[in-house]
Write an enzyme that holds these catalytic residues in place. Structure first.
Site, PDB file in Angstrom:
ATOM      1  N   ARG A 163      12.027 -20.245 -34.831  1.00  0.00           N
ATOM      2  CA  ARG A 163      12.877 -19.222 -34.209  1.00  0.00           C
ATOM      3  C   ARG A 163      12.145 -18.571 -33.039  1.00  0.00           C
ATOM      4  O   ARG A 163      10.957 -18.256 -33.145  1.00  0.00           O
ATOM      5  CB  ARG A 163      13.266 -18.149 -35.232  1.00  0.00           C
ATOM      6  CG  ARG A 163      14.262 -18.670 -36.236  1.00  0.00           C
ATOM      7  CD  ARG A 163      14.975 -17.585 -37.018  1.00  0.00           C
ATOM      8  NE  ARG A 163      15.616 -18.219 -38.167  1.00  0.00           N
ATOM      9  CZ  ARG A 163      16.793 -18.857 -38.106  1.00  0.00           C
ATOM     10  NH1 ARG A 163      17.474 -18.891 -36.981  1.00  0.00           N
ATOM     11  NH2 ARG A 163      17.282 -19.442 -39.185  1.00  0.00           N
ATOM     12  N   ASP A 164      12.891 -18.378 -31.946  1.00  0.00           N
ATOM     13  CA  ASP A 164      12.337 -17.661 -30.797  1.00  0.00           C
ATOM     14  C   ASP A 164      12.036 -16.222 -31.208  1.00  0.00           C
ATOM     15  O   ASP A 164      12.836 -15.581 -31.904  1.00  0.00           O
ATOM     16  CB  ASP A 164      13.326 -17.698 -29.629  1.00  0.00           C
ATOM     17  CG  ASP A 164      12.680 -17.322 -28.310  1.00  0.00           C
ATOM     18  OD1 ASP A 164      12.559 -18.194 -27.440  1.00  0.00           O
ATOM     19  OD2 ASP A 164      12.287 -16.149 -28.156  1.00  0.00           O
ATOM     20  N   ILE A 165      10.883 -15.730 -30.785  1.00  0.00           N
ATOM     21  CA  ILE A 165      10.444 -14.391 -31.186  1.00  0.00           C
ATOM     22  C   ILE A 165      11.285 -13.301 -30.515  1.00  0.00           C
ATOM     23  O   ILE A 165      11.318 -12.164 -30.986  1.00  0.00           O
ATOM     24  CB  ILE A 165       8.932 -14.223 -30.854  1.00  0.00           C
ATOM     25  CG1 ILE A 165       8.275 -13.177 -31.715  1.00  0.00           C
ATOM     26  CG2 ILE A 165       8.713 -13.955 -29.373  1.00  0.00           C
ATOM     27  CD1 ILE A 165       6.761 -13.182 -31.635  1.00  0.00           C
ATOM     28  N   ASN A 206      13.804 -25.139 -19.444  1.00  0.00           N
ATOM     29  CA  ASN A 206      13.342 -24.556 -18.196  1.00  0.00           C
ATOM     30  C   ASN A 206      12.125 -25.342 -17.724  1.00  0.00           C
ATOM     31  O   ASN A 206      11.291 -25.742 -18.542  1.00  0.00           O
ATOM     32  CB  ASN A 206      12.964 -23.086 -18.398  1.00  0.00           C
ATOM     33  CG  ASN A 206      14.159 -22.226 -18.784  1.00  0.00           C
ATOM     34  OD1 ASN A 206      15.266 -22.458 -18.312  1.00  0.00           O
ATOM     35  ND2 ASN A 206      13.934 -21.252 -19.655  1.00  0.00           N
ATOM     36  N   VAL A 228       6.391 -20.240 -20.832  1.00  0.00           N
ATOM     37  CA  VAL A 228       5.364 -20.863 -21.683  1.00  0.00           C
ATOM     38  C   VAL A 228       5.187 -22.316 -21.230  1.00  0.00           C
ATOM     39  O   VAL A 228       6.122 -23.127 -21.339  1.00  0.00           O
ATOM     40  CB  VAL A 228       5.763 -20.816 -23.173  1.00  0.00           C
ATOM     41  CG1 VAL A 228       4.732 -21.566 -24.020  1.00  0.00           C
ATOM     42  CG2 VAL A 228       5.898 -19.376 -23.656  1.00  0.00           C
ATOM     43  N   HIS A 234       9.622 -27.341 -24.037  1.00  0.00           N
ATOM     44  CA  HIS A 234      10.427 -26.919 -25.190  1.00  0.00           C
ATOM     45  C   HIS A 234      11.907 -26.938 -24.821  1.00  0.00           C
ATOM     46  O   HIS A 234      12.279 -26.733 -23.673  1.00  0.00           O
ATOM     47  CB  HIS A 234      10.023 -25.518 -25.684  1.00  0.00           C
ATOM     48  CG  HIS A 234       9.960 -24.469 -24.606  1.00  0.00           C
ATOM     49  ND1 HIS A 234       8.903 -24.380 -23.732  1.00  0.00           N
ATOM     50  CD2 HIS A 234      10.820 -23.482 -24.258  1.00  0.00           C
ATOM     51  CE1 HIS A 234       9.114 -23.365 -22.891  1.00  0.00           C
ATOM     52  NE2 HIS A 234      10.276 -22.808 -23.185  1.00  0.00           N
ATOM     53  N   HIS A 244      15.361 -24.933 -25.732  1.00  0.00           N
ATOM     54  CA  HIS A 244      16.003 -23.777 -26.372  1.00  0.00           C
ATOM     55  C   HIS A 244      17.333 -24.239 -26.980  1.00  0.00           C
ATOM     56  O   HIS A 244      18.115 -24.912 -26.301  1.00  0.00           O
ATOM     57  CB  HIS A 244      16.341 -22.688 -25.350  1.00  0.00           C
ATOM     58  CG  HIS A 244      15.176 -22.046 -24.662  1.00  0.00           C
ATOM     59  ND1 HIS A 244      14.712 -20.803 -25.019  1.00  0.00           N
ATOM     60  CD2 HIS A 244      14.396 -22.461 -23.645  1.00  0.00           C
ATOM     61  CE1 HIS A 244      13.694 -20.472 -24.232  1.00  0.00           C
ATOM     62  NE2 HIS A 244      13.485 -21.469 -23.374  1.00  0.00           N
TER      63      HIS A 244
HETATM   64  P1  AMP Z   1      10.603 -20.213 -21.367  1.00  0.00           P
HETATM   65  O1  AMP Z   1      10.926 -19.059 -20.471  1.00  0.00           O
HETATM   66  O2  AMP Z   1      11.608 -21.330 -21.289  1.00  0.00           O
HETATM   67  O3  AMP Z   1       9.175 -20.690 -21.169  1.00  0.00           O
HETATM   68  O4  AMP Z   1      10.754 -19.669 -22.839  1.00  0.00           O
HETATM   69  C1  AMP Z   1       9.675 -19.288 -23.635  1.00  0.00           C
HETATM   70  C2  AMP Z   1      10.256 -18.705 -24.906  1.00  0.00           C
HETATM   71  O5  AMP Z   1       9.217 -18.639 -25.869  1.00  0.00           O
HETATM   72  C3  AMP Z   1      10.812 -17.284 -24.760  1.00  0.00           C
HETATM   73  O6  AMP Z   1      12.190 -17.288 -25.160  1.00  0.00           O
HETATM   74  C4  AMP Z   1       9.942 -16.454 -25.695  1.00  0.00           C
HETATM   75  O7  AMP Z   1      10.668 -15.444 -26.357  1.00  0.00           O
HETATM   76  C5  AMP Z   1       9.425 -17.507 -26.665  1.00  0.00           C
HETATM   77  N1  AMP Z   1       8.149 -17.207 -27.310  1.00  0.00           N
HETATM   78  C6  AMP Z   1       6.994 -16.818 -26.717  1.00  0.00           C
HETATM   79  N2  AMP Z   1       6.027 -16.644 -27.624  1.00  0.00           N
HETATM   80  C7  AMP Z   1       6.570 -16.945 -28.835  1.00  0.00           C
HETATM   81  C8  AMP Z   1       6.085 -16.961 -30.185  1.00  0.00           C
HETATM   82  N3  AMP Z   1       4.805 -16.615 -30.482  1.00  0.00           N
HETATM   83  N4  AMP Z   1       6.933 -17.304 -31.171  1.00  0.00           N
HETATM   84  C9  AMP Z   1       8.210 -17.630 -30.899  1.00  0.00           C
HETATM   85  N5  AMP Z   1       8.731 -17.646 -29.646  1.00  0.00           N
HETATM   86  C10 AMP Z   1       7.935 -17.299 -28.635  1.00  0.00           C
END
Ligand code: AMP
Ligand code: ZN
Length: 113
Positions: A28-30, A86, A95, A99, A101
């Site tokens: 799950r996204d944080i 992205n 990040v 990944h 979403h």
């Molecule tokens: P992006 O902008 O596509 O790189 O999305 C990165 C996603 O990673 C964001 O939606 C963040 O909320 C999510 N994220 C960052 N750190 C964590 C974590 N430790 N656990 C879960 N989700 C995370």
């Protein structure tokens, strides 16, 4: 390696992990933007989609299969959902570990950008 998603896959930092196999981890996204907001990440540290080799392209298909199965499990298969990758700075990637979403559980906006 100082990568948050590699650390989650290795169990070094906690996450709400919903699925794992030898190729990928889903959790799950944080900071969820919708009732269902999951991330599907490859175990291999591929920073950007643009760096995915042709030989690795089938990995994306495997990740989409997982996303579809998780959408069923989350009960949003019928109502609909969105998959987003992205890539890079202007693509909004924060990040640098590839990944997907999986977002759903509410009506999403028509806007893509
Ligand atoms: P992006 O902008 O596509 O790189 O999305 C990165 C996603 O990673 C964001 O939606 C963040 O909320 C999510 N994220 C960052 N750190 C964590 C974590 N430790 N656990 C879960 N989700 C995370
Ligand atoms: Zn990584």
């Amino acid at each position: 390696m100082d990568c948050v998603f590699c650390k989650i896959a290795a169990g070094e930092i906690p996450a709400d992990i919903l699925y794992q196999d030898e190729k990928m981890t889903a959790f799950r996204d944080i900071n969820p933007v919708a009732p269902t907001h999951l991330l599907i990440v490859p175990k291999k540290h591929i920073p950007y989609l643009s760096q995915l080799s042709e030989a690795e392209a089938s990995l994306i298909g495997d990740m989409v299969n997982t996303a579809n199965q998780l959408a069923k499990r989350e009960g949003i298969s019928e109502s609909g959902y969105r998959l987003v990758i992205n890539c890079g700075e202007q693509g909004g990637q924060l990040v640098p570990h590839l990944h997907i979403h999986l977002i759903g559980g509410r009506q999403l906006s028509d806007a893509l950008g």
